[in-house]
Design an enzyme around this catalytic site. Sequence first.
Site, PDB file in Angstrom:
ATOM      1  N   THR A 112       0.848  -1.180   0.000  1.00 21.16           N
ATOM      2  CA  THR A 112       0.000   0.000   0.000  1.00 21.16           C
ATOM      3  C   THR A 112       0.888   1.234   0.000  1.00 21.16           C
ATOM      4  O   THR A 112       2.113   1.132   0.067  1.00 21.16           O
ATOM      5  CB  THR A 112      -0.896   0.037   1.258  1.00 21.16           C
ATOM      6  N   SER A 114       1.524   3.173   2.216  1.00 22.75           N
ATOM      7  CA  SER A 114       2.216   3.427   3.481  1.00 22.75           C
ATOM      8  C   SER A 114       2.790   2.143   4.063  1.00 22.75           C
ATOM      9  O   SER A 114       2.939   2.005   5.255  1.00 22.75           O
ATOM     10  CB  SER A 114       1.242   4.043   4.493  1.00 22.75           C
ATOM     11  N   CYS A 115       3.123   1.200   3.180  1.00 19.30           N
ATOM     12  CA  CYS A 115       3.503  -0.116   3.688  1.00 19.30           C
ATOM     13  C   CYS A 115       4.927  -0.121   4.220  1.00 19.30           C
ATOM     14  O   CYS A 115       5.718   0.773   3.974  1.00 19.30           O
ATOM     15  CB  CYS A 115       3.378  -1.166   2.597  1.00 19.30           C
ATOM     16  N   GLY A 116       5.267  -1.172   4.923  1.00 24.23           N
ATOM     17  CA  GLY A 116       6.619  -1.355   5.416  1.00 24.23           C
ATOM     18  C   GLY A 116       6.807  -2.793   5.835  1.00 24.23           C
ATOM     19  O   GLY A 116       5.869  -3.444   6.272  1.00 24.23           O
ATOM     20  N   GLU A 221      11.565  -0.156   5.301  1.00 17.67           N
ATOM     21  CA  GLU A 221      11.526  -0.412   3.861  1.00 17.67           C
ATOM     22  C   GLU A 221      12.342   0.614   3.082  1.00 17.67           C
ATOM     23  O   GLU A 221      13.030   0.274   2.122  1.00 17.67           O
ATOM     24  CB  GLU A 221      10.087  -0.419   3.362  1.00 17.67           C
TER      25      GLU A 221
END
Length: 282
Positions: A112, A114-116, A221
């Site tokens: 997404t 804002s993923c990590g 990330e």
Amino acid sequence: MGRVTERRKVIRIRDGAVSTRPDTLVAEEPLEIRLNGKPLAITMRTPGDDFALAAGFLVSEGVLASAPDLRNIVYCAGATADGSNTYNVVDVTTAPGVTVPDITLERNVYTTSSCGLCGKASLDAVRTTTRHPIADTPPLRVTPELLSELPDRLRAAQRVFDRTGGLHAAALFDEHGELLDVREDVGRHNAVDKLVGRALQSGDLPLSRTVLMVSGRASFELGQKAVMAGIPVLAAVSAPSSLAVDLAAETGMTLVGFLRGSSMNVYAGEERIALRAAAVRA
């Protein structure tokens, strides 16, 4: 492609006065990345620089390390039931002899804006799989004064942000503070992928004498992507995560957070920051 922004009607309220007007919004659409014809990942991104985004993503995944590893990137025709091209699916073809990961259902990734990633296993994987270990020799040295100028230089280069106020950005600077490249995207990780992908396409990896400046926070990330590209310094205007600090310490990367004006925190790799000896206090 003309799809970076879209217009929507908005009701505006200012000091009790109500009006209707069009507003410019940043576009967000899914991008499916296929590797040699097989689906690999889907990311929500701002359209534009899609080929660079896909290439940069594959650098961070350890698939691509240099321009000769990449044979071709194309948009997939017939991406919809009626055969039309949505420009939301790209297929990356690697050169003969390039080792690709086992593409299974468990390996498929959905990211997404804002993923990590997280976890000790991921940290170990980055340290052991990067083909561009951080090796700035002689060591890159930057002053706090130079670092303090980078957020404003990044902001000045954000063209779409001026129209929408809704984009993250990532910029590459050389060791003298000169802007090398800047990319914007609804996802900060995508902005970094676009930078790294463009560097791969132009044969500039590893980015061993550069500073990566990102809007927002420094997640694990983003640290991963910097390490995989051989970037020695990562600076962010907001906070890093604990795992990002651990990654920087283990891989030898310099990590700077809360870079705002003349204030900043150095979380790892302080040897690259040209500090006055008397100014450092426990």
